[in-house]
Scaffold this motif. Sequence first.
Motif, PDB file in Angstrom:
ATOM      1  N   UNK A   1     -67.091  58.423  13.034  1.00 31.45           N
ATOM      2  CA  UNK A   1     -66.989  58.578  14.414  1.00 31.45           C
ATOM      3  C   UNK A   1     -68.251  58.998  15.017  1.00 31.45           C
ATOM      4  N   UNK A   2     -68.656  58.646  16.106  1.00 23.13           N
ATOM      5  CA  UNK A   2     -69.755  59.209  16.945  1.00 23.13           C
ATOM      6  C   UNK A   2     -69.148  59.202  18.448  1.00 23.13           C
ATOM      7  N   UNK A   3     -68.786  60.404  18.959  1.00 23.73           N
ATOM      8  CA  UNK A   3     -68.249  60.351  20.259  1.00 23.73           C
ATOM      9  C   UNK A   3     -68.889  61.343  21.122  1.00 23.73           C
ATOM     10  N   UNK A   4     -70.149  61.819  20.626  1.00 23.65           N
ATOM     11  CA  UNK A   4     -70.856  62.746  21.662  1.00 23.65           C
ATOM     12  C   UNK A   4     -72.317  62.467  21.201  1.00 23.65           C
TER      13      UNK A   4
ATOM     14  N   UNK B   1     -71.107  57.184  23.606  1.00 20.92           N
ATOM     15  CA  UNK B   1     -70.086  57.242  22.542  1.00 20.92           C
ATOM     16  C   UNK B   1     -69.936  55.828  21.815  1.00 20.92           C
ATOM     17  N   UNK B   2     -69.494  55.937  20.732  1.00 21.97           N
ATOM     18  CA  UNK B   2     -69.133  54.548  20.308  1.00 21.97           C
ATOM     19  C   UNK B   2     -67.669  54.571  20.074  1.00 21.97           C
ATOM     20  N   UNK B   3     -67.075  53.497  20.453  1.00 19.54           N
ATOM     21  CA  UNK B   3     -65.673  53.082  20.562  1.00 19.54           C
ATOM     22  C   UNK B   3     -65.352  52.655  19.011  1.00 19.54           C
TER      23      UNK B   3
ATOM     24  N   UNK C   1     -70.485  54.577  28.003  1.00 18.03           N
ATOM     25  CA  UNK C   1     -71.478  55.527  28.652  1.00 18.03           C
ATOM     26  C   UNK C   1     -70.783  56.288  29.724  1.00 18.03           C
ATOM     27  N   UNK C   2     -70.805  57.418  29.986  1.00 17.48           N
ATOM     28  CA  UNK C   2     -70.365  58.169  31.110  1.00 17.48           C
ATOM     29  C   UNK C   2     -71.372  59.305  31.364  1.00 17.48           C
TER      30      UNK C   2
END
Lengths: 290, 484
Positions: B151-154, B176-178, B185-186
């Motif tokens: 996972x890549x969440x940040x 982030x990657x879903x 993007x945020x």
Amino acid sequence: MLTHSVQAKLEVVATTPDLGSIVREIGGDLVEIEILARPKEDAHFVSARPSFIVKLNKADVLVEGGAELEIGWLPALVDQARNRKIVSGAPGRIVCSQGVQMLEIPATLDRSRGDIHAAGNPHYLIDPLNAKIVAEHISATLCELEPQSCATFESNLKRFSNAIDIKLNEWRNLLKPYSGRRVVSYHNSWPYFSKRFGIRVDLFLEPKPGIPPSPSHLAEVVSQMKSDKITVIMVDPYINRRTAETAARFTGATLVDAAQFPGGVKGTEGGYIQLLDYLVNSLAKAFGGG
Amino acid sequence: MKTIRFLFLSAFIALALFPNSAQEADPVGQLKKQLEQIQANFEKIQQQQKLEIERLTRQIQALQEQNDADAETKRLESELAAEMATAPAAGSQVARPSTWSPSQPIPVIRAGSAYMNIGFDVLTVAGWSTDRDVSQALNLGDHDPIQRGFSLRNAEITLEGAVDPYFKGFASPVFKLDPSGETEFELEEAYLMSSSLPANLQIKAGQFFAAFGRQNSIHPHAWNFVDQPLILNRAFGPEGLRNPGGQISWLAPTPFYTEVFLGVFNGGGGTAFSFRNAGDEGQVPPSFYGRETLGRGLRGPGDLLFVPRIASSFDLTDTQTIVVGASGAIGPNDTGLHSRSEVFGLDAYWKWKPLNAMRSLHFLSWQTELLYRRFGAGEDLVAGFDSENMRDWGFYSEVLWGFRPRWMTGLRGEFVTGNNSAIDAESVFRGDRSRVSPNLTWLPSEYSKLRLQYNHDRGQNIGVEHSVWLQLEISLGAHAAHKF
């Protein structure tokens, strides 16, 4: 009418004990000094304790080493201190590296070479001539903020500078017989000292700045020490002493407890000049014995 | 006599007819002439050489003078250097710029010489869980690992710098990657902060994390564990409490550190989870905790979200420091016209660091937060829910030990619980849960990190699950100063 009003003392915060010691030399009893880093602490890695925010909030003057020495902890504290007198560019903010000829300014910034300092090596104050420059900065700022005491600050500056001049001769003579000798240290924190006193501190226990020693690197250091007959290792108080002891055991070298800050080694609590006295004498002794 | 006459005559004729050949015929004259020529040549060469010698002499002289001048310059320089060292004018000495040649690399902009410091920080996680789909109920934090494998969440860009003499600016867009690999993007934070207000005041304005407790306002790369504490997830939702708003804070004139904060936020959306949060907008109608949300706007200042906080710190000894705080978050929620929510929290942090710690990596620290939340849920007659108070409380407590340079190990224990409510069976955000997480962190340098964490999860709605996560951090560019 009051004939005499009690003058509030200038509150000076110095980031490190060596700077604090020079502020004491110049300011004497006319200033209150708070020192943030402790004598044995690594100035790059000071815990940004909230009590420092309170000290900075009350400060009239902030004396910092600059050149990224305190970059990891000081900026956030100054942000929180809400004190206009010491924000960047204010008259009360003394960045001591200004006016000092910095060594080892990297041509490119590349962290694969370890932690590097973009503004050059920040451990400049250990050269007594740089201490005089810093003392001049401090005196000038104190004069600006408290002109009525300027004569005192200036005469203190003169006394300190003269003392350094006399001592410097003495120190140079002590180390003159060992000119060109190589010394091992843990971190590259002695280039200004070695330049001033004609010795070479150019072999380090850490392979790259900020990267802890690996056995293979230590082996290389040991073999270089043997082939070059290097007999002295300088040990800072905040490093793992065992690494240096290991290197000494393999080479028969002498360990010299060294510190950049007054009080970092026992017997140097008296201030900057006492620290230099200690460093020069113990090095001369180690060279002489080896 | 006749012969002599003839000789004379023939000589005369010869002379008259061949005047030159008479000379050629004269060897002495010829030699003399040659000698004269050689002499002339010699003189010419001599003249040339003399000129050459003069030229060279002049050159040598010039060079010698140059050398003398150089030596003089050097002598002057060293004298000046000595002079300046004995009586330097503060700030008047400027470091001599080193001369640059085309073969050298071009120097980059140095830290502190740019208007804006730029950093980029990426957190990647690899791991496995006994739970087939961890994103459903097990790992509800927005930066938690969302699936088995990678996972890549940040991936966070940080921008900061002084705006002008009055403000500092800070922004952190996050990628982030879903689970399907699409990029989300945020704008996590974007705010300015005053740097020179009088009376020990400071203001902050923009979108930013509320100053509630310790963990809420810390960015994921500075967390001590891979995932978000459960109770923060319950009270503030997957992304923590952040919202557009303003904050004023005051440093109290006490001998020890005391700071008082008051944040005022719009309090809407998923980043104000327990407040005016429209909930799942994918549903028709949108609902939260099973209740239809009203999309309440602000009817008055009382509908804003207020976040007060007080924090104090004491140096217990030269090596030990403690920080304690109390926080609240009070505002309306979206499940009823008059529904309101409150969250209250207590936090404590203690740290021991020896005086001669190797870098910052020899320490022992303990951090705990205790939170209570009341969510006044409105009635939804269509869904068949009465109005009710949903009460949750919980804590996490973590110990971190830097046992040798570059290595630290941590242990976190957590528990969350709440009263019974009508929607408990349906909501992953309710029901008792506990989690124990030991971890081990290795920092190759200040700019990279490798963390191995085990989670033992136990919960009413999830049963028992085991997970192992390996987190990798890379940090590029400017590194902001650490707060305590």
